[in-house]
Every structure is written in C-alpha cells, then in structure tokens.
Scaffold this active site. Structure first.
Site, mmCIF file in Angstrom:
data_model
loop_
_atom_site.group_PDB
_atom_site.id
_atom_site.type_symbol
_atom_site.label_atom_id
_atom_site.label_comp_id
_atom_site.label_asym_id
_atom_site.label_seq_id
_atom_site.Cartn_x
_atom_site.Cartn_y
_atom_site.Cartn_z
ATOM 1 N N GLU A 51 -5.325 -6.029 9.958
ATOM 2 C CA GLU A 51 -4.051 -5.515 9.432
ATOM 3 C C GLU A 51 -2.841 -6.112 10.142
ATOM 4 O OE1 GLU A 51 -7.075 -2.222 8.552
ATOM 5 O OE2 GLU A 51 -6.595 -3.484 10.287
ATOM 6 N N PHE A 113 -10.459 13.139 9.428
ATOM 7 C CA PHE A 113 -10.980 11.800 9.665
ATOM 8 C C PHE A 113 -9.924 10.752 9.298
ATOM 9 C CE2 PHE A 113 -13.325 8.038 8.014
ATOM 10 C CZ PHE A 113 -13.852 7.616 9.226
ATOM 11 N N GLN A 114 -9.620 9.890 10.247
ATOM 12 C CA GLN A 114 -8.655 8.804 10.106
ATOM 13 C C GLN A 114 -7.239 9.299 9.763
ATOM 14 O OE1 GLN A 114 -10.301 5.690 7.552
ATOM 15 N NE2 GLN A 114 -11.235 4.760 9.369
ATOM 16 N N LYS A 163 -3.252 10.716 -0.044
ATOM 17 C CA LYS A 163 -4.236 10.247 -1.027
ATOM 18 C C LYS A 163 -4.157 11.035 -2.332
ATOM 19 C CE LYS A 163 -8.977 8.839 -1.781
ATOM 20 N NZ LYS A 163 -10.323 8.588 -1.212
ATOM 21 N N MET A 467 3.569 -20.060 29.890
ATOM 22 C CA MET A 467 4.878 -19.573 30.306
ATOM 23 C C MET A 467 4.765 -18.586 31.462
ATOM 24 S SD MET A 467 8.075 -19.929 29.943
ATOM 25 C CE MET A 467 8.573 -20.557 28.349
#
Length: 562
Positions: A51, A113-114, A163, A467
């Site tokens: 993602e 969940f999630q 959802k 760097m």
C-alpha cells in the site's frame, strides 16, 4: 437513480476524470473493488506490491500531471500502510485523495478485526479527512475531497468509508466537478504596490523560487518576471524546473547542498524575492544569519508561511501565477549590470565539479542528462543520489523532478516513478536511487513488470547509507554506526527474479551502454552502478551554520593543512 455506495464511489471518480487508481484490496473494501471490476474499461487499477507503493505512485502521478492522484486501501494495516505516503504528499503540498474502507458502523469502536481509526491517525498529515457513516452523504463527501485537495495550497485528503455504506443504497445524480479557482481574494493592491517599489529601488535583487511556483504552473510568468527585473535566480529542491536550469541567470540550488554562487549571492543581495518557498531549515541554515543584508519579499498562497521561519519585510498572499501577472503588468524593464557581473564572477569561480577516479554519482547524472538532452522525468529516493540529481541534471521544465523534499522519504521514488510514467506515458521516466533506499520498496519492480511499465531504475550503489555516512565522516568522528550495507544482496538477480532486466556497471562507458539499451528495450530495467563509498555531496553547509559558510572537499583539505 438509486446506487450502492460502491457504485457512487466509482461514479464520483468518473465525474472527476480519474482514469488511474493505485491500491491494494482487502475485506472491507471488497464492495468497491467489485464495482471497480465492472468499470475496468474506464478506470485502470494498478495493483502495487504494498500500500505504501500505491500512495507513492498516486503522489508521483499527481506531481507529474498536476491532477489529483487517487489510491485505495482496505481497513487496518492496509490503511496504516498508506500513512508514510500521505505524509510525504502533505509535506510537499501534493493533491491526493486516499479512499479507505473501515468496518461496518455497528462494529466501530469495538476493536473489531482490522478496525483502525485511520481518520484519527492521519489528522495531522492531511489537509482534511472524513469518515462516512451515511451513504446519503457519500457523493458530496467525495466531491468535497477533490475540491479541498486542489484548492489553494494543495494537499492530501482521506475519505474513510464504512463497509455497510459501500453496500447501502442512496439516490445519485451526476454533477459536473467543481473546478477550484485560483486564490486571489487576499492579493491586495497595496501589497503589489509595495512590492513594485521594493523591486524598483533594489540594486542587488535575488529571486528565490520554491515548489509553489511549480504547483501554480507559473513558469511563463516567472520567466517574464526574472527578465524584467534582470535578477539572478536560485531555487529549492521542490522548485526545480520552475525556471530553466540552463538559463544564464540561473545559479543553482540554495542551502545545505546549494551552489556557492547561490549561497554567497543571497548573502550579498539587498532584496530577496521569495516565490512559493517556505524557508525550510535545509535552505536557511542559521536563520539569524540568513540574507542579513536583504529585505525579504515573500510571495505565497498560504498565509501561514509568512513570517513562520524568516521574518519578512513585505509579503503578498495569493496564487503565485496571478501575483506574478499583476507584478509584471506594473513593472518596467530594469537593469542590474554590476550585480549580474558579480554573480557571473561567482559562477565562474565556484562551478559545481567533481574529480572521478572511477564511476561516481555526479558523472552518472550528467550522463543521463546528456543522453536524454534533459527531456525526461527524473524521480529520486532520498540521500546523496537525490542531491546529485538536483545538482547535475538541469531541469528545464516544471514537473520533471519528482522527489520527496519535506519528509525525505526513503523508498519513495520507485512507486512515484510508476505513477509518473502512467500519468505521462510519452515521457522517459528514470528513478535514481541509492542502494539503501532501493531496498525499502524494491518490491515495486514487480509492479512495473506486471504491467510492463517501462521505467528505468538506476541504483547508485556505494554499499553504505551514503548521506548518513557522510555526516558520520564529517561530524561524528568516522564512527560508522549501522550505515554499512556490505552484504550479499544482488540487485541484478533480484531484478531478474521479478521479471525485469538487470545490468551491473562499473565504468561510465558501461553505464552509457546500459542506459541506451534500457531506453531501447521499453521494459523495466534496473541498472546497478557500483561507486565508491567515500564519494560525498559537495558543496555543503554544516547543520546550524550560515549558508555563507558553505565548504567543499578542497576547503576541508586547506583547513586541515593549516
């Protein structure tokens, strides 16, 4: 007509002319993905490897095209994986709409969940965000998100949709998208007049250009402004290409790794005209010593930037292009021959240079410029290679350098190059990375090969975190704590394993052959360039020092001799 929330999402994207979306599906966003499947002939979805890659790709698409970039993610870890990309876009004022899904309304707040409060997580790094719990409000919310992302100073907007909203139905009526107007309401005639008088009375004016000039698409107005004033021009990393890097009045980048000409010239000037730049610490150095001889005139669309980091003598708030148009209308031709002669003297005395004993970063970047004749989009990761890309590739047009300036996001450039290429299909797109950055999101090579997106990935490989190691060399007594990457990772084999062409080079001639081959192949190519771990970015200003105290390797050698 009655549509589900998922259908409304897709129709709203179509309203706004969105033809490409980057994302990764999951449970709570499946309804939207199911609807997207039915519209795949209208909206291309790019399934990234992660993602974060989707967010960076949407960001690169937006920077290259000037349009709003769009990315999708599911709830929980899918949504949180967007955070670094959203923060990157926020710091660099990139218009982005991130659409995430969440658990159904009855499950919110129950540690389902999630489940994650992604609106709460992203509140400090978005221009605005929404959580939609009512399908009746969905269409208007998405439309507002696009307007907010593009209005005034652009930025990312997050829309989190539960959802059940994606499944519920509501009345939908197509609307023409609202086109954000340029911000002009705060441009005061009195401020314009003050600026004109300051410019006319200045003997040593300097123009300092930032990313705001690119965002405003003010390159034509800026060129007229520069020529009317007859003043030298320095820029920031984000301002690259707003003014032609080949122009005789251009002096290079300002700040920590800016040119000596720009740093010394700004120190000597009596009027610093700042066009869409925010005076970041990497540009200013010691703020008490910055441009001490100059009156500062700052032009910016965001009033919050005025007097934030550097106190101004005068300011104009408004869209950069509109402000420059008004100034150009009121200014007569000015000449500053003695001042320009002084700047030319500095340019001749302190050119950017390097002394390669073998293949090195600046030489690679110069060769890319030579082969492409500057007609390419360059994306970068963050570090030494980024600075070399800023110094030795002369950007002649805006939106041709795609890089993370404000957040300094390692792992940004590869995803961004994919987005840039999809947005500008006719342009050659090259991502320049260090080996440390490339490791972070190199899985996006698999994305490029899946869709045969012909990006060229150049890895400037010194087997260290270049760097960070440079700072350790200069300021930490050469104590190289966790910056050595001298392991057995083989980028050529990794590229081949993901379906790309991999080429390793150790000389500039080998690089030229490989790069020309990569252009001809029109497929994803990874070029692993072996350089020395001791190579450094010069010039440099020590953190907290005045920019007039810029030094090079030669300066250090002289100091050590004395």
């Amino acid at each position: 007509m009655q549509l589900t929330g998922s259908e409304i999402v897709i129709e709203c994207l179509k309203e706004h002319g969105i033809d490409t979306v980057f994302g990764y599906p999951g449970g709570t966003i499946l309804n939207i993905y199911d609807e997207l499947y039915k519209h795949s002939h209208e909206i291309t979805h790019i399934l990234t490897s992660h993602e974060q890659g989707a967010a960076h790709a949407a960001d690169g698409y937006a920077r290259a095209t000037g349009k709003v970039g769009v990315c999708f993610a599911t709830s929980g870890p899918g949504a949180t994986n967007l955070v670094t990309g959203i923060a990157t876009a926020y710091m660099d004022s990139v218009p982005l709409v991130a659409i995430t899904a969440n658990v159904a309304v009855p499950l919110l707040g129950r540690d389902s969940f999630q489940e994650i409060d992604i609106a709460g997580v992203t509140m400090p790094i978005t221009k605005h965000n929404f959580i939609v719990k009512d399908v009746e409000k969905l269409a208007d919310t998405i439309r507002r998100a696009f307007v907010i992302a593009k209005t005034g100073r652009p930025g990312p907007v997050l829309v989190d949709i539960t959802k059940d909203v994606t499944a519920n139905k509501a009345e939908y009526t197509k609307k023409e998208p609202s086109i954000p107007k340029r911000s002009t309401s705060k441009i005061l005639d009195s401020d314009i007049e003050t600026a004109v008088e300051l410019i006319k009375s200045a003997r040593r004016p300097y123009i300092f250009v930032g990313g705001g000039a690119v965002i405003s698409e003010a390159d034509k107005e800026l060129k007229e402004f520069v020529y009317k004033i007859n003043a030298p021009v320095a820029d920031t990393l984000m301002g690259k290409g707003a003014f032609d890097g080949e122009d005789l009045l251009y002096t290079g980048m300002l700040g920590m790794h800016g040119t000596k000409t720009s740093n010394l010239g700004v120190t000597e000037c009596d009027l610093l005209i700042t066009v869409g730049a925010r005076f970041s610490d990497r540009v200013v150095g010691n703020p008490k010593m910055f441009a001490r001889k100059a009156k500062v005139l700052q032009i910016d669309v965001d009033p919050a930037e005025i007097n934030k980091n550097i106190l101004t003598y005068s300011s104009i708030i408004g869209d950069i292009r509109e402000v420059l148009q008004r100034l150009n209308d009121r200014l007569e031709q000015l000449e500053h021959k003695e001042w320009i002669d002084r700047i030319v003297e500095l340019k001749n005395k302190y050119p950017l240079h390097y002394k390669p004993s073998k293949l090195c970063g600046p030489e690679i970047v110069e060769k890319i410029y030579e082969i492409t004749e500057g007609d390419a989009i360059i994306s970068t990761e963050v570090g030494q290679h980024q600075m070399w890309s800023a110094q030795f590739f002369r950007y002649k047009k805006p939106r041709t350098l795609i890089t993370s300036g404000g957040l300094g996001t390692m792992g940004y450039g590869l995803g961004a190059s994919i987005g840039a290429k999809l947005g500008m299909k006719d342009k050659l797109v090259v991502n320049i990375a260090g080996d440390g950055c490339f490791r972070m999101n190199m899985n996006e090579i698999a994305t490029a090969t899946r869709y045969n997106i012909p990006i060229i990935q150049v890895v400037i490989n010194n087997h260290v975190l270049g760097m960070v190691r440079q700072w350790q060399t200069l300021f930490y007594g050469k104590r190289y704590s966790n910056t050595v990457l001298n392991d057995k990772v083989d980028f050529v084999k990794l590229a081949e394993a993901m379906g790309a062409v991999g080429i390793r080079v150790t000389t500039i001639d080998e690089f030229e052959d490989a790069f020309r081959k990569a252009i001809d192949l029109k497929t994803p190519v990874v070029i692993d360039c072996q350089i020395d771990e001791e190579d450094k970015v010069w010039p440099m200003v020590a953190p907290g020092a005045a920019i007039s105290e810029t030094f090079t390797a030669e300066d250090l050698e002289k100091k050590e001799e004395n």
